[in-house]
Design a protein around this motif. Structure first.
Motif, PDB file in Angstrom:
ATOM      1  N   GLY A 324       0.824  -1.206   0.000  1.00  0.00           N
ATOM      2  CA  GLY A 324       0.000   0.000   0.000  1.00  0.00           C
ATOM      3  C   GLY A 324       0.851   1.245   0.000  1.00  0.00           C
ATOM      4  O   GLY A 324       2.074   1.194   0.044  1.00  0.00           O
ATOM      5  N   ALA A 325       0.182   2.390  -0.027  1.00  0.00           N
ATOM      6  CA  ALA A 325       0.901   3.671  -0.041  1.00  0.00           C
ATOM      7  C   ALA A 325       0.612   4.463   1.218  1.00  0.00           C
ATOM      8  O   ALA A 325       0.601   5.676   1.206  1.00  0.00           O
ATOM      9  N   ALA A 326       0.350   3.748   2.335  1.00  0.00           N
ATOM     10  CA  ALA A 326       0.093   4.436   3.591  1.00  0.00           C
ATOM     11  C   ALA A 326       1.343   5.182   4.044  1.00  0.00           C
ATOM     12  O   ALA A 326       2.458   4.682   3.935  1.00  0.00           O
ATOM     13  N   ILE A 327       1.150   6.369   4.563  1.00  0.00           N
ATOM     14  CA  ILE A 327       2.271   7.195   4.999  1.00  0.00           C
ATOM     15  C   ILE A 327       2.398   7.102   6.516  1.00  0.00           C
ATOM     16  O   ILE A 327       1.459   7.418   7.242  1.00  0.00           O
ATOM     17  N   GLU A 328       3.541   6.678   6.993  1.00  0.00           N
ATOM     18  CA  GLU A 328       3.761   6.562   8.418  1.00  0.00           C
ATOM     19  C   GLU A 328       4.186   7.919   8.975  1.00  0.00           C
ATOM     20  O   GLU A 328       5.072   8.579   8.434  1.00  0.00           O
ATOM     21  N   VAL A 329       3.527   8.329  10.079  1.00  0.00           N
ATOM     22  CA  VAL A 329       3.870   9.608  10.700  1.00  0.00           C
ATOM     23  C   VAL A 329       5.338   9.592  11.115  1.00  0.00           C
ATOM     24  O   VAL A 329       5.808   8.640  11.744  1.00  0.00           O
ATOM     25  N   GLY A 330       6.075  10.631  10.752  1.00  0.00           N
ATOM     26  CA  GLY A 330       7.485  10.738  11.100  1.00  0.00           C
ATOM     27  C   GLY A 330       8.437  10.112  10.114  1.00  0.00           C
ATOM     28  O   GLY A 330       9.650  10.290  10.226  1.00  0.00           O
ATOM     29  N   ASN A 331       7.917   9.395   9.119  1.00  0.00           N
ATOM     30  CA  ASN A 331       8.766   8.758   8.116  1.00  0.00           C
ATOM     31  C   ASN A 331       9.158   9.793   7.063  1.00  0.00           C
ATOM     32  O   ASN A 331       8.292  10.368   6.407  1.00  0.00           O
ATOM     33  N   ARG A 332      10.449  10.038   6.904  1.00  0.00           N
ATOM     34  CA  ARG A 332      10.928  11.027   5.934  1.00  0.00           C
ATOM     35  C   ARG A 332      11.854  10.393   4.900  1.00  0.00           C
ATOM     36  O   ARG A 332      12.793  11.013   4.408  1.00  0.00           O
ATOM     37  N   ALA A 333      11.560   9.141   4.545  1.00  0.00           N
ATOM     38  CA  ALA A 333      12.383   8.434   3.566  1.00  0.00           C
ATOM     39  C   ALA A 333      11.909   8.683   2.134  1.00  0.00           C
ATOM     40  O   ALA A 333      12.265   7.933   1.232  1.00  0.00           O
ATOM     41  N   HIS A 334      11.116   9.711   1.930  1.00  0.00           N
ATOM     42  CA  HIS A 334      10.643  10.057   0.587  1.00  0.00           C
ATOM     43  C   HIS A 334      11.800  10.593  -0.262  1.00  0.00           C
ATOM     44  O   HIS A 334      12.900  10.868   0.250  1.00  0.00           O
ATOM     45  N   VAL A 335      11.532  10.757  -1.562  1.00  0.00           N
ATOM     46  CA  VAL A 335      12.538  11.320  -2.463  1.00  0.00           C
ATOM     47  C   VAL A 335      12.120  12.702  -2.965  1.00  0.00           C
ATOM     48  O   VAL A 335      12.538  13.141  -4.031  1.00  0.00           O
ATOM     49  N   SER A 336      11.301  13.403  -2.174  1.00  0.00           N
ATOM     50  CA  SER A 336      10.813  14.717  -2.603  1.00  0.00           C
ATOM     51  C   SER A 336      11.913  15.751  -2.717  1.00  0.00           C
ATOM     52  O   SER A 336      11.735  16.789  -3.364  1.00  0.00           O
ATOM     53  N   TRP A 337      13.049  15.494  -2.076  1.00  0.00           N
ATOM     54  CA  TRP A 337      14.210  16.370  -2.236  1.00  0.00           C
ATOM     55  C   TRP A 337      15.162  15.823  -3.294  1.00  0.00           C
ATOM     56  O   TRP A 337      16.291  16.260  -3.381  1.00  0.00           O
ATOM     57  N   SER A 338      14.724  14.847  -4.066  1.00  0.00           N
ATOM     58  CA  SER A 338      15.556  14.122  -5.007  1.00  0.00           C
ATOM     59  C   SER A 338      16.602  13.322  -4.225  1.00  0.00           C
ATOM     60  O   SER A 338      16.420  13.039  -3.034  1.00  0.00           O
ATOM     61  N   ALA A 339      17.694  12.966  -4.864  1.00  0.00           N
ATOM     62  CA  ALA A 339      18.729  12.151  -4.213  1.00  0.00           C
ATOM     63  C   ALA A 339      20.030  12.343  -4.975  1.00  0.00           C
ATOM     64  O   ALA A 339      20.058  12.964  -6.041  1.00  0.00           O
ATOM     65  N   GLY A 340      21.106  11.807  -4.430  1.00  0.00           N
ATOM     66  CA  GLY A 340      22.375  11.901  -5.119  1.00  0.00           C
ATOM     67  C   GLY A 340      23.017  13.273  -5.022  1.00  0.00           C
ATOM     68  O   GLY A 340      22.614  14.114  -4.211  1.00  0.00           O
TER      69      GLY A 340
END
Length: 406
Positions: A324-340
């Motif tokens: 699923g795509a549930a978002i866990e509170v406090g989880n900041r492992a997204h790539v919204s800031w890109s990477a690399g």
């Protein structure tokens, strides 16, 4: 690549997750899309594929000069991807050693920002902007507020005074309005940067302009001006969308609001959820293949353009428990800031500015509520972001919103 869905279909739609799912089912984690009529590219939908593309500089370049469409001069004069996918002489559009040389002053300068001082300055700025409309009892929290705060906050960081900040705001409005002469607007914005640099060379200060103007890694005035422009434009576009999306969430979702609105989740939780579900940029241009390769089961040819589907990658079912795509509170492992190497360098000051702007609006506008049904909020006309075009609100008129400033 014929009969492809337009990239704008991933942003100008009621539910982008449905579009992402359809693309994944048909193509997998990398899908061909139409960037604009006659111009195609690849949308990277997969979380791991985003990491691959952003970390492998030897295969995927950030410099659009490597794009076959640019090399063949196939972009129309009025192309709406031209501004995002043309070479510029700054850290965002360069690679390798040159990128590292241009990036170092950015990292160093942003790391010197006094967070407490910035928060005080942004709070005062937000309170002043709200004072312009607080007595009306109604406002558009995009045009009247979110579109103003980031550029004025960055102008302050660069040591520009209020008139310069307002001139910068007007220049950026014209630069990204798709109306008038965009290049002339760009030159006016660069002119403001040049004025600030000249002033700080004559009288150095502790602001970011002084730091960049005297940094040994920046070898010419043009590099200094372009670095200033990159930071201001990046902060402005990201800030507008992040503030707008967070305010929309706080005003329409009963889970949020804390003591102000009765919800159990607060502003920080809303900021994180926006980054996961509707990040400031849904799609980011881009990377350009330096050689024939394979990615996500697709044959990528040298010169192909790849668009980073940040919102899609955040929703990749392969990275969420149970698919699923549930978002866990406090989880900041997204790539919204890109990477690399090209990941966003300003995430800390950006969060501070956006958090302060959202908190101040909720605090200074008593009883603030959306003036239209939530489903009537429309997104800006863009293939890059789903930020709301407007957020009309009503609230109890306030004659002097700064009278109880903490």
């Amino acid at each position: 690549m014929t009969g492809l869905i337009p990239l704008v279909s991933t942003t100008m739609c009621p539910e982008p997750q449905h579009v992402f799912q359809k693309l994944r089912e048909e193509y997998g984690p990398v899908a061909p899309v139409e960037l604009e009529p006659g111009i195609n590219g690849w949308l990277v939908l997969g979380y791991q594929e985003i990491l691959t593309v952003t970390r492998q500089e030897e295969t995927f370049a950030a410099d659009p000069a490597n794009w076959s469409v640019y090399q063949d001069d196939r972009l129309a004069p009025d192309s709406q991807v031209r501004a995002m996918m043309s070479p510029y002489d700054n850290a965002f559009f360069t690679d390798g050693e040159r990128h590292r040389r241009l990036r170092a002053p950015i990292d160093g300068g942003l790391g010197r920002i006094d967070q407490r001082q910035l928060r005080r300055a942004v709070t005062a700025l937000c309170t002043g902007v709200i004072a312009d409309f607080a007595g009306r009892g109604e406002a558009d929290l995009v045009a009247d507020y979110a579109a103003v705060i980031p550029v004025l906050a960055m102008a302050d960081v660069f040591g520009m005074d209020a008139p310069q900040g307002r001139a910068l705001y007007r220049g950026l409005l014209e630069l990204y309005s798709w109306e008038g002469d965009a290049e002339a607007a760009r030159q006016r914005v660069l002119g403001l940067a040049a004025e600030a640099v000249a002033a700080r060379r004559a009288a150095p200060s502790e602001d970011l302009t002084s730091y960049l103007a005297h940094h040994p890694n920046l070898h010419s005035d043009a590099e200094i001006y372009d670095t200033i422009l990159l930071l201001i434009v990046g902060a402005n576009e990201n800030g507008i969308n992040w503030i707008s999306q967070t305010l929309r969430l706080m005003l329409t979702d009963s889970r949020f609001g804390g003591r102000l609105r009765g919800g159990r989740l607060g502003v920080d939780d809303a900021l994180d959820e926006v980054l996961w579900r509707d990040p400031p940029f849904s799609n980011v241009a881009g990377r350009y293949a330096l050689k024939d390769t394979e990615l996500g089961g697709q044959a990528i040819r040298r010169g192909d353009a790849l668009i980073l589907g940040l919102a899609a990658a955040n929703a990749d079912p392969r990275i969420h428990a149970g698919g699923g795509a549930a978002i866990e509170v406090g989880n900041r492992a997204h790539v919204s800031w890109s990477a690399g190497p090209h990941s966003c360098p300003a995430r800390l000051p950006a969060r501070l500015i956006v958090r302060t702007a959202v908190e101040t609006a909720l605090h200074r506008l008593p009883g603030v509520r959306l003036a239209i049904p939530p489903e009537e909020v429309v997104s800006v006309d863009s293939a890059w972001t789903r930020g709301p075009a407007s957020l009309p609100v009503r609230f109890t008129p306030v004659s002097s919103p700064g009278s109880d400033q903490p």
